[in-house]
Each structure stands twice: as structure tokens, then as C-alpha cells.
Design a protein around this motif. Sequence first.
Motif: not given
Length: 285
Positions: A68-77, A182-187, A201-209
Amino acid sequence: MALSVSTGRPVDLRVELVDEVLDRVARSLQTVLLPDTVVRKRRSVGARTDRDTWVRVERRSLEKITTQGWNGTECAAHVRGVAQPQWHGCVVWRDPGGTAMWRADETGLLPGAPAGNAVLSEAPGLPDEWWEALNASLDALAAHETKRIATPDTDTITQDLVTKTIRRVFSGDFDTTVQRWVPAHADLNWANVTAPVFSLFDWEDWGNAPQGLDAASLWASSLAVPALADRVRRERRRDFGSRDGKLMTLFVCAKILGPYAHPEDSRLEPARRMAEQAVEELQAG
């Protein structure tokens, strides 16, 4: 010229030489990183720029970068309704050693300072508006749709991970199957939110959880301040009251009470008490 960070051993960016990395980022983004603003963490380094933006630089080993990549900040935008810094752009490159990737994301400045450390020792004194913004943001995030999978502590969260983490510490006749993802920040901890104005902020780890991961994570970050931990539970009572929320309570408690528990950690006793309650409620159905 090779970068200063060695790739042959675990890397802690708080102690490694990263001048060449920061120089490369500044050249690539065509900006100047202000040296007196540099903030160093274990996996990332950040700094303010001369154009009033913030750049966060992360190093991640190749095995920790999923498909899925590690572009969390970009995707969270693209997530609407969440209070977060505006994303402007990025630069990505592979470490010359071949075992890691570097990524630098440029965002708008935060509206305030981080509310505290990852684990608080005293209450930050937050206004009601802060809690309202937290709730609105977490609810908007949970309503979003994504194919990303959360990676708390850089580990992809799966049903197997949830079960193994809980069972490593807690026994009992209860099912660990997650019902709702559901989507979560995860950190979500106090180092990744601002105050007195809320921003996440710091969205690198977000996704479904599993539902309740973010609420449980912030609660665990608050346990050394009982009144604050209670406030987190009140504000996110819908999460904590769900079956998945109880599982996520055990999930975060297992990390506090597990084999690496520190005997002087002030969170041990409240985590143990809440875990016992969660187990009883799960067993009762």
C-alpha cells in the motif's frame, strides 16, 4: 556521496548524523530548513522551512514498506472533516545501502505545539472546544473509506496480530474476533496532537483498524493522569462501549503489561484494572 546513516543495524534518528539527509531534502524541495527548529525522533526528523512550512523526514526499512506504500500523509490529505496540516508535496528516495527508503513530506505549520509527550505525566488543561474537534475528526476519519491497512508501531494490524497480542498477556473464555474495521490514525497519542487548538499529525501509519484503536491508544497515553484517562473514555464512550473497543483496550493494555513492562511504569496498575474489567465484560458477552 553516501548518506551518513548506517543501514547495517537498527537506526535511531535521535542520535544518528542526518546533516546530509536534511541537505538533500532542502535541495529537492527548493527550500531552507531552519537548523534551530529541528526536532528529532526515533524514526523521523522534522524542521521548519524559510517559507513557513514544516518538513518531516522519515526513514523506513524496506520490509516495513507494504504494497500500500507509506505515503500516509499524502493519502490523509484526501480525508475530509479532519483537523490536520495541509499537505504540499514530498520527495522520496532509496538509501544507497539498499535496505531502506527515505521520505520527506512538506505540510503547513501546526496551529500549536504538541500537547505533550507520547505518555503524559500531567494534564494539558484542554478546553471543551479541543475535545469537540477531536471527536469530530475521529468520527469523520472513521466514516472515510480507504484500502489502506493501519500499521501501528509499523506492524500491519490484522486479526492474527490482534489475537496474538491479546492472548500473549490475557487468558479467558472470550472471542477475539474483530467485528468492525474502520479508518484510524493508528498512532494517536499526546505527541501527535496539538493544543490548545486541536490538530492531528504524523499520518504515516493510518488505515483500517478495529473500531476503538485510536480511542484506546489515546487512553493508554493518558493513564498516568487518571482524570485525563477518564475524560478520554467519556468522550469516546461509543468506541469503548463496543465489543471491538473492549478488544482494543486489551490490545493496548497488553503492550503496557506484556513482557517488556517497566516495573516503575505508573500505567501498570490502572491498565491491569481496566484489562480485568474488559475481560469480564467480554466473557459476559
